[in-house]
Scaffold this motif. Structure first.
Motif, mmCIF file in Angstrom:
data_model
loop_
_atom_site.group_PDB
_atom_site.id
_atom_site.type_symbol
_atom_site.label_atom_id
_atom_site.label_comp_id
_atom_site.label_asym_id
_atom_site.label_seq_id
_atom_site.Cartn_x
_atom_site.Cartn_y
_atom_site.Cartn_z
ATOM 1 N N PHE A 4 0.712 18.724 -13.015
ATOM 2 C CA PHE A 4 -0.031 18.366 -11.905
ATOM 3 C C PHE A 4 -0.633 16.893 -12.304
ATOM 4 N N THR A 5 -0.740 16.173 -11.191
ATOM 5 C CA THR A 5 -0.826 14.788 -11.224
ATOM 6 C C THR A 5 -1.679 14.352 -10.071
ATOM 7 N N CYS A 6 -2.302 13.350 -10.528
ATOM 8 C CA CYS A 6 -3.369 12.836 -9.488
ATOM 9 C C CYS A 6 -2.938 11.462 -8.832
ATOM 10 N N LEU A 7 -2.912 11.399 -7.282
ATOM 11 C CA LEU A 7 -2.450 10.119 -6.831
ATOM 12 C C LEU A 7 -3.762 9.629 -6.037
ATOM 13 N N GLN A 8 -3.799 8.218 -5.926
ATOM 14 C CA GLN A 8 -4.692 7.519 -5.100
ATOM 15 C C GLN A 8 -3.962 6.572 -4.270
ATOM 16 N N PHE A 9 -4.584 6.367 -3.001
ATOM 17 C CA PHE A 9 -3.906 5.505 -1.857
ATOM 18 C C PHE A 9 -4.931 4.665 -1.439
ATOM 19 N N ARG A 10 -4.503 3.358 -0.984
ATOM 20 C CA ARG A 10 -5.332 2.471 -0.297
ATOM 21 C C ARG A 10 -4.332 1.365 0.602
ATOM 22 N N ARG A 11 -4.852 1.210 1.678
ATOM 23 C CA ARG A 11 -3.854 0.567 2.793
ATOM 24 C C ARG A 11 -4.149 -1.082 2.740
ATOM 25 N N SER A 12 -3.599 -2.067 2.591
ATOM 26 C CA SER A 12 -3.466 -3.498 2.435
ATOM 27 C C SER A 12 -2.530 -3.829 3.480
ATOM 28 N N GLY A 13 -3.036 -4.132 4.658
ATOM 29 C CA GLY A 13 -2.286 -4.602 5.878
ATOM 30 C C GLY A 13 -1.088 -3.541 5.673
ATOM 31 N N ASP A 19 -4.084 -7.811 -1.798
ATOM 32 C CA ASP A 19 -4.654 -7.943 -0.548
ATOM 33 C C ASP A 19 -3.752 -9.077 0.582
ATOM 34 N N PHE A 20 -2.709 -9.620 -0.246
ATOM 35 C CA PHE A 20 -1.964 -10.641 0.346
ATOM 36 C C PHE A 20 -2.669 -11.506 1.487
ATOM 37 N N GLY A 21 -3.677 -12.178 0.962
ATOM 38 C CA GLY A 21 -4.179 -13.241 1.759
ATOM 39 C C GLY A 21 -5.110 -14.150 1.077
ATOM 40 N N LYS A 22 -5.701 -13.835 -0.046
ATOM 41 C CA LYS A 22 -6.706 -14.497 -0.834
ATOM 42 C C LYS A 22 -5.936 -15.204 -2.012
ATOM 43 N N VAL A 23 -4.598 -15.562 -1.950
ATOM 44 C CA VAL A 23 -4.168 -16.166 -3.260
ATOM 45 C C VAL A 23 -4.472 -17.704 -3.218
ATOM 46 N N ASN A 24 -4.471 -18.149 -4.275
ATOM 47 C CA ASN A 24 -4.279 -19.743 -4.485
ATOM 48 C C ASN A 24 -3.619 -20.259 -5.561
ATOM 49 N N SER A 25 -3.500 -21.411 -5.741
ATOM 50 C CA SER A 25 -2.785 -22.091 -6.861
ATOM 51 C C SER A 25 -3.212 -21.493 -8.228
ATOM 52 N N GLY A 26 -4.596 -21.274 -8.413
ATOM 53 C CA GLY A 26 -5.143 -20.915 -9.625
ATOM 54 C C GLY A 26 -4.852 -19.787 -10.229
ATOM 55 N N SER A 27 -4.640 -18.878 -9.166
ATOM 56 C CA SER A 27 -4.157 -17.142 -9.636
ATOM 57 C C SER A 27 -2.426 -17.113 -9.705
ATOM 58 N N SER A 28 -1.810 -18.265 -9.708
ATOM 59 C CA SER A 28 -0.536 -18.092 -9.553
ATOM 60 C C SER A 28 0.234 -19.045 -10.709
ATOM 61 N N GLU A 29 1.485 -18.780 -11.087
ATOM 62 C CA GLU A 29 2.105 -19.506 -12.357
ATOM 63 C C GLU A 29 2.644 -20.908 -11.659
ATOM 64 N N MET A 30 2.842 -21.132 -10.300
ATOM 65 C CA MET A 30 3.349 -22.162 -9.481
ATOM 66 C C MET A 30 3.043 -22.052 -8.098
ATOM 67 N N ALA A 31 2.760 -23.030 -7.476
ATOM 68 C CA ALA A 31 2.334 -22.851 -5.894
ATOM 69 C C ALA A 31 3.161 -24.332 -5.342
#
Length: 698
Positions: free
Chosen positions: A434-443, A606-618
């Protein structure tokens, strides 16, 4: 002086100057040639050990390995081991002992020093061995079983260096493999399925004689899950601490003389156990195997060795479980218990709970029919991109099928949260879990996370979401959500379809100028390779990525999954590409791309609030229009570069020699200064000597 004489003097002086310049240039070119060739000439009496032995461990020119690790009974910490330090031409063997303290190596002594002398036929190496004041000669050969695991063959050392040392029949296989202590990777097991087993020690002494329920061994029920041993009670366990359940992971395996040697270890630890079984195990119903409680791989000839004979080993009689039904008996004795009426006796719980099929209790166990449904928005075909593979996921009304993780049946849904209790049924003989799964939509994306699996139905008490221990980490179960990308919006290629002039921003604030392109100018079409060029910064002048899949997450957002095209990093990585328009939807598009930390797109789900600080390269486009020039339609002209907060717009070039330390000697030689030339030659000899002594010592 006549004009003609002056002209001749000037010409002679110019010729002399040119000659001195040419000589100085030749001497300048001679430096790297000397430094490169001289060590090889002077060190030619010494051979080198294989580069994978000393050159793979980051931050070091030496390789550190361990072998002959011994454990005391019921202790997880090693009591002694050997540390092998491999240099280019020398191998040092050290003995380490803990003496019961918390230090992994309280006492350390040099056992021997091995110098590589010459290369021999068949990959063998002739070596000289120094032990205290004695000198010996031998021949050695290495077998790389898996990255980070090496098997060694060596002849018996002799006082005289004779040819027979390197004969094939003179080599003796060392049953103790060498392993890199920092290696934390894992491998899929070579077999899968569930087995009941009985254990025997000290010859044919049966363990746990009074217990009728057999012990269990289950391998890769969910691919990547590893090998799990379960015991009906602690007295049946042969593992340290008499644990009733233990999860082991494969660190490597290989086949030899019809047997498979499988090195196993617990999470975040070195291999401690070796499972030896016949290579046709997956096709056998009844078979035997041996589990060594040390990382040793003996063949039949090694059993006469005293140090091998003294090691604890457990003999396993394995019986493969064929059926994968939800209702089953845990042992073959269940039918006999039912005939004797023990299913309804006063001690019925001792038998009926483990003999549900024979005791007629199948109506009280969960069925294989789904009892809940997923929302319409969750259903469909999805892609889950892991660091090493792409998982295909199909979600129906009441079930989920993963391409490698198996199938799950929906049994109940939480009344207020998007939690689902799932039951997994396998076709390889593993017991249902037995296993538990949880879901959430993002676009357009569907996010999910999976709990640990349990053979007991604990309802929504299962729903604790944590990463697996190292080395598995978040490969299957995770505290964070994983991303399911919609297959219907997935495309091959990179999705750029052109060449774009961009600014590049790194997390440390460095800004550079360059280009990004997936355009093939010869074929005049988009390619499946993404090329990022850096024009005016020292770091990463060019990086190439192989595009695995691109997915349209919205009209303005795209996810591109890539891999290093040069294979230096095999893991898959996520690019998040967004498009904005400066004058409404019909204006010029401006593109931004973010190179994120791993294939699951990190914290930017969430594919919308990304910025240079949260990435390895922009990367951000300088001009919105894509360039799609083809070779047959004209040449491709790179735009002129301009300073965009970079260090310099000029290409990187080394500092001029006249500005480097010690260049006054070289400059004097060019000018023809005779006093400078001996110093110059002496400098060359000194540099080469230091280089040779440094290289030869390794």
């Amino acid at each position: 002086m006549h004009n003609s004489d002056a002209e001749v003097f000037v010409l002679n002086d110019m010729t002399s100057l040119r000659m001195r310049v040419k000589i100085a240039m030749m001497e300048t070119l001679f430096i790297p040639l000397l430094l490169f060739a001289l060590p090889g000439l002077l060190c030619q009496d010494y051979c080198r050990f294989p580069q994978y032995m000393w050159g793979r461990q980051a931050g070091s020119l030496n390789g550190t390995w361990i072998t002959r690790t011994l454990y005391s009974d019921n202790l997880k910490r090693a009591s002694s081991y050997q540390e092998i330090v491999v240099k280019r031409t020398v191998i040092e063997t050290w003995s380490c002992a803990s003496n019961g303290s918390s230090s992994p190596c309280e006492t350390k002594e040099l056992v021997e020093n091995m110098q590589c002398l010459t290369e021999e036929a068949g990959g063998k190496l002739r070596v000289q061995i120094r032990r205290d004041t004695e000198t010996w000669f031998a021949c050695i050969k290495f077998w790389e079983r898996q990255e980070g695991i090496v098997q060694v063959e060596k002849s018996v050392p002799a006082a005289i260096n004779v040819d027979t040392l390197c004969f094939d029949k003179a080599l003796v296989r060392n049953p103790w493999p060498w392993m890199i202590p920092s290696k934390q990777s894992w491998n899929y097991l070579p077999f899968e399925g569930g087995y009941n087993f009985r254990a025997f020690v000290d010859g044919q002494k049966k363990m746990c004689r009074h217990q009728w329920r057999p012990s269990r061994m289950e391998s890769e029920c969910i691919r990547g899950e590893g090998l799990r041993f379960s015991f009906p009670e602690s007295s049946c366990s042969f593992f340290p601490g008499s644990v009733e359940n233990i999860q082991l992971y494969s660190r490597g395996s290989w086949e030899e003389q019809g047997q498979v040697f499988l090195l196993l270890g617990e999470a975040a630890s070195l291999p401690r156990y070796t499972l030896v079984y016949p290579r046709d195990l997956p096709n056998l119903i009844e078979t035997e195997a041996t589990l060594y409680l040390h990382a040793v791989t003996p063949l039949s000839d090694d059993f006469e060795s005293p140090d091998i004979a003294s090691l604890k080993a457990v003999h396993l009689q394995l019986s493969k479980t064929i059926d994968s039904e939800v209702c089953y008996d845990e042992g073959p004795e269940c039918e006999s218990f039912a005939r004797k009426g023990w299913c309804t006796s006063e001690s019925w719980h001792k038998y009926a709970s483990f003999c549900k099929k024979s005791c007629g209790l199948c109506g009280f166990v969960p069925s294989m029919v789904s009892e809940c449904e997923f929302p319409e928005a969750h259903r469909g075909e999805w892609l889950m991109v892991a660091s090493d593979a792409i998982e295909r996921v199909a979600i129906g009304a009441g079930n989920i099928a993963f391409s490698s993780l198996g199938s799950f049946i929906c049994k109940s849904k939480h009344w207020s949260r998007d939690l689902f209790k799932m039951m997994s049924v396998y076709k390889n003989g593993c017991r249902p879990k037995f296993t538990c799964l949880q879901f959430r939509r993002s676009g357009r994306a569907l996010l999910y996370r999976m709990s640990q699996s349990n053979a007991m139905d604990r309802s929504f008490g299962l729903c604790a979401f944590v990463d697996d221990p190292s080395p598995l980490k978040d490969r299957i179960r995770s505290a964070d959500y994983k991303v399911l990308l919609p297959k219907e919006h997935a495309h091959e290629g990179c999705g750029l379809s052109g060449w774009l002039h961009v600014n590049i921003t790194y997390p440390d604030g460095t800004k550079c100028e360059g280009s990004i392109s997936d355009w093939n100018t010869k074929q005049c079409t988009a390619a499946s390779e993404l090329t990022l060029e850096n024009w005016n910064c020292r770091k990463d002048p060019e990086k190439k990525f192989t595009c695995i899949v691109s997915v349209d997450m919205s009209a303005d957002t795209k996810v591109v999954i890539t891999q290093d095209a040069n294979k230096r990093d095999s893991s898959r990585r996520c690019w998040l590409v967004t498009t904005r328009y400066n004058k409404g939807r019909w204006g010029t598009p401006w593109l931004s791309g973010y190179f994120l930390d791993h294939s699951q797109c990190g914290a930017n789900k969430d594919f919308g609030k990304v910025n240079s600080g949260s990435s390895e390269m922009a990367v951000h486009s300088v001009r919105g229009n894509l360039n799609r020039v083809c070779e047959n339609g004209g040449s491709w002209v790179r735009p002129e570069t301009s300073s965009v907060g970079a260090r310099s717009t000029r290409p990187f070039a080394p500092t001029h020699p006249s500005h480097t330390p010690g260049s006054n000697v070289m400059a004097g030689a060019v000018r023809g200064d005779k006093n400078a030339e001996p110093k110059y030659v002496a400098s060359l000899i000194l540099i080469a000597t230091l280089c040779v002594s440094s290289v030869c010592a390794r």
